[in-house]
Design an enzyme around this catalytic site. Structure first.
Site, PDB file in Angstrom:
ATOM      1  N   PRO A 254       0.838  -1.196   0.000  1.00 28.40           N
ATOM      2  CA  PRO A 254       0.000   0.000   0.000  1.00 28.40           C
ATOM      3  C   PRO A 254       0.873   1.246   0.000  1.00 28.40           C
ATOM      4  O   PRO A 254       1.782   1.380   0.829  1.00 28.40           O
ATOM      5  CB  PRO A 254      -0.799  -0.125   1.296  1.00 28.40           C
ATOM      6  CG  PRO A 254       0.058  -0.961   2.186  1.00 28.40           C
ATOM      7  CD  PRO A 254       0.840  -1.873   1.300  1.00 28.40           C
ATOM      8  N   HIS A 255       0.608   2.148  -0.924  1.00 28.87           N
ATOM      9  CA  HIS A 255       1.417   3.353  -1.055  1.00 28.87           C
ATOM     10  C   HIS A 255       1.272   4.264   0.171  1.00 28.87           C
ATOM     11  O   HIS A 255       2.139   5.113   0.438  1.00 28.87           O
ATOM     12  CB  HIS A 255       1.002   4.123  -2.315  1.00 28.87           C
ATOM     13  CG  HIS A 255       2.119   4.852  -2.979  1.00 28.87           C
ATOM     14  ND1 HIS A 255       3.215   5.341  -2.288  1.00 28.87           N
ATOM     15  CD2 HIS A 255       2.331   5.195  -4.283  1.00 28.87           C
ATOM     16  CE1 HIS A 255       4.036   5.949  -3.125  1.00 28.87           C
ATOM     17  NE2 HIS A 255       3.527   5.871  -4.340  1.00 28.87           N
ATOM     18  N   ALA A 256       0.211   4.097   0.929  1.00 28.69           N
ATOM     19  CA  ALA A 256      -0.009   4.940   2.101  1.00 28.69           C
ATOM     20  C   ALA A 256       1.130   4.829   3.111  1.00 28.69           C
ATOM     21  O   ALA A 256       1.446   5.794   3.809  1.00 28.69           O
ATOM     22  CB  ALA A 256      -1.329   4.579   2.776  1.00 28.69           C
TER      23      ALA A 256
END
Length: 217
Positions: free
Chosen positions: A189-191
């Site tokens: 997840p890029h978060a």
């Protein structure tokens, strides 16, 4: 196992996290070929099983990088675990299905290896998607497709989850220019993980494989 909360007032990625949580819900996959030439030679020399050996390599890399151990607590607060345990697939040859089991991680390779062998033996004939019970919340999902060597992979899996773990896959190793290479992919997840963190993870995988003499004892 301890869960450490992220301080959103001081965290260097707080703006990036908010951006990927609210404006661009983005996950991505990176694939690399890991050089296992020397490691594989040593594994064969010692008559070890490669799968649990590389589960150790992968889990050790996960546990060295906090961005690979991110999650939310029951109140929705972001943080990271002290340690994660591998949750991995085993294959049933008789009906070509798989089951997902898990093993407790240990920094001591010998202990981890024997734990994996015992778990694989105990659950090898138990059918179902999730078979070994009591999987901890701090886990890393790992799969293997030993039937094919690949150059890239992708997921199309929209999931709403408090977990920000990477999803890991590796494939059939192959020979190229006198080297033995292993396709290895990580979906993140890029978060919580930028290209830097995911590249660090892949480079750490390679480093642990290269330095097998430090742990394969």
């Amino acid at each position: 196992m301890a869960f450490h909360l992220i301080d959103m007032n001081t965290w260097e990625r707080r703006e990036h996290y908010k951006y990927y949580q609210t404006l661009v819900h983005s996950n991505y996959t990176l694939t690399a070929h890991i050089d296992i030439t020397d490691l594989l030679e040593e594994v064969k020399k010692r008559h070890l099983r490669f799968y649990p050996v590389f589960l150790y390599v992968t889990s050790s890399a996960v546990n060295s990088i906090k961005e690979m151990r991110m999650s939310k607590d029951s109140d929705g607060n972001l943080g990271y675990w002290d340690e994660c345990h591998p949750s991995y697939t085993i294959f049933h040859k008789d009906d070509c299905t798989f089951s997902d089991i898990w093993s407790e991680y240990n920094k001591d390779f010998s202990v981890f290896y024997e734990t994996c062998l015992k778990d694989m033996e105990k659950w090898k004939d138990v059918k179902g998607v999730k078979t070994k019970p009591n999987k901890p919340v701090n886990f890393t999902p790992i799969s293997c497709v030993p039937w094919i060597s690949y150059t890239s992979m992708s997921y199309d899996t929209p999931v709403t989850s408090p977990l920000y773990f990477p999803v890991i896959l590796f494939g059939k190793y192959f020979q190229e220019n006198r080297k033995i290479l292993l396709p290895f992919s990580v979906y993140v997840p890029h978060a919580v993980s930028d290209g830097y963190h995911t590249s660090l993870f892949l480079n750490t995988i390679q480093k642990i494989a290269d330095n097998y003499k430090d742990w394969l004892k």
